[in-house]
Write a protein that holds these residues in place. Structure first.
Motif, short mmCIF file in Angstrom:
data_model
loop_
_atom_site.label_atom_id
_atom_site.label_comp_id
_atom_site.label_asym_id
_atom_site.label_seq_id
_atom_site.Cartn_x
_atom_site.Cartn_y
_atom_site.Cartn_z
N ASP A 9 57.03 58.69 37.41
CA ASP A 9 55.76 59.16 37.96
C ASP A 9 54.58 58.68 37.12
O ASP A 9 53.44 59.10 37.32
N ASN A 10 54.86 57.77 36.17
CA ASN A 10 53.83 57.20 35.32
C ASN A 10 54.22 55.75 35.04
O ASN A 10 55.39 55.45 34.84
N ASP A 11 53.24 54.86 35.04
CA ASP A 11 53.57 53.44 34.86
C ASP A 11 53.39 52.96 33.44
O ASP A 11 53.48 51.76 33.16
N SER A 54 57.07 44.97 39.65
CA SER A 54 56.62 46.34 39.43
C SER A 54 55.62 46.68 40.51
O SER A 54 54.94 45.80 41.06
N ILE A 64 54.20 50.29 43.31
CA ILE A 64 54.17 51.71 43.67
C ILE A 64 54.92 51.91 44.98
O ILE A 64 54.76 51.12 45.93
N TYR A 65 55.73 52.96 45.03
CA TYR A 65 56.48 53.29 46.24
C TYR A 65 56.54 54.80 46.37
O TYR A 65 57.01 55.50 45.46
N ASN A 79 54.35 57.12 46.08
CA ASN A 79 53.65 57.81 44.98
C ASN A 79 54.36 57.72 43.63
O ASN A 79 53.94 58.37 42.67
N TYR A 91 55.93 55.02 40.60
CA TYR A 91 55.90 53.66 40.09
C TYR A 91 57.34 53.15 39.94
O TYR A 91 58.24 53.93 39.61
N TYR A 92 57.53 51.87 40.18
CA TYR A 92 58.87 51.30 40.01
C TYR A 92 58.77 49.98 39.27
O TYR A 92 57.72 49.32 39.23
#
Length: 315
Positions: free
Chosen positions: A57-59, A85, A87-88, A90, A92-93
């Motif tokens: 939930d944080n990048d 990298s 966002i998916y 809400n 971060y991936y």
């Protein structure tokens, strides 16, 4: 900093949908990896190669990893290649190549000794990164600056009573668990007394350099993962973390010689090591107290007391 985060709720169907959008051909063998409390991790295969996708939930960790990857470009450093990298839903991936091998904590003494030269070479490459363009100590912000003006401020904040997330209200452990306030306070005071020897020494450190985060394959370090705790402080902290993982293997003198031969500042090496060992041990003691593992708590306490006694340090 990590402890404020919450493990994302992402199931395998959602992972498959995301990967279907990212890759031209179908991915295979999607399976969730056993991980800690912060990230959701899945393994998958694409065109006979294995990959890892991590959700947070944080990048910040992914930005730190990219920073290290770009800084070490051209160096033979065992950092898994970060491919994508974004966002998916809400979250971060990040997608990177999967590192094959065994976590360092599973190695026998003989295996460890064979692999140790490559581990030391990797560490010194990391600690050789030029960070003069960035100020501060401790955890990094989004501009890659340390979030504290001094090392001592960082250390004080790390163990302050006022915390958020995972460590919120942790002082209650002194009343509600086996976490002994008197012994904890004495060890903390000794750590702060020794902290002056680490002040002014700034290096890029992994800050979690042990356990599952160091992958060994064919007697060499194959990968260093989990960069969420990257900090600016004395390089001795990475060394101490690894030494505490293997307290019976007498690694400290090897590290001292290795760094001295490579012209690193090794003055007050023992005092700096003891400060880092105390910090690591205190953090481990409160962690296992929070989880109710008195056996693990006692093992850490006994080990740091043995180390202090070895160097004639009284508390």
């Amino acid at each position: 900093m990590e402890d404020m985060l919450v493990k994302p709720q992402v199931n395998s169907d959602e992972v498959f949908k995301l990967l279907e959008e990212l890759f031209k051909e179908p991915v295979e063998r999607i399976e969730e990896a056993p991980t800690g409390k912060i990230k959701r991790v899945y393994f998958f295969q694409y065109k006979d190669k294995k990959y890892v996708i991590r959700f947070s939930d944080n990048d910040m960790e992914f930005k730190l990893e990219k920073y290290v990857q770009e800084t070490l470009q051209g160096e033979k450093f065992p950092l898994p290649n970060l491919l994508y990298s974004g966002i998916y839903n809400n979250f971060y991936y990040a997608i990177s190549e999967k590192v094959e091998g065994k976590p360092i904590h599973t190695l026998k003494e003989k295996e460890l000794k064979v692999a140790m030269p490559s581990v030391m070479e990797a560490l010194i490459k990391l600690h050789s990164i030029d960070i003069t363009a960035y100020e501060g100590y401790g955890w990094l912000d989004y501009n890659m600056k340390g979030t504290f003006n001094t090392f001592i401020e960082f250390l004080q904040c790390f163990f302050s009573e006022d915390q958020e997330g995972f460590w919120q209200g942790w002082y209650e452990l002194f009343k509600e668990s086996f976490l002994d306030y008197d012994i904890f306070s004495k060890l903390y005071e000794k750590m702060m007394e020794l902290a002056e020897y680490c002040e002014g020494r700034r290096y890029l450190v992994h800050a979690d350099f042990h356990y599952n985060n160091i992958i060994i394959n064919n007697s060499r370090i194959e990968g260093v993962i989990d960069w969420g705790k990257v900090s600016y402080c004395d390089y001795i902290f990475d060394i101490a973390t690894l030494i505490l993982e293997f307290p019976d293997y007498n690694l400290l003198e090897e590290f001292h010689t290795f760094y001295k031969e490579r012209k690193f500042d090794t003055s007050n090496f023992i005092e700096r090591f003891l400060c880092a060992a105390l910090c690591n041990s205190l953090d481990g003691m409160r962690f296992w107290a929070k989880l109710g593992r008195q056996d693990a708590y006692k093992s850490i306490l006994d080990n740091i007391l043995i180390i202090l006694n070895k160097y004639d340090v009284t508390i």
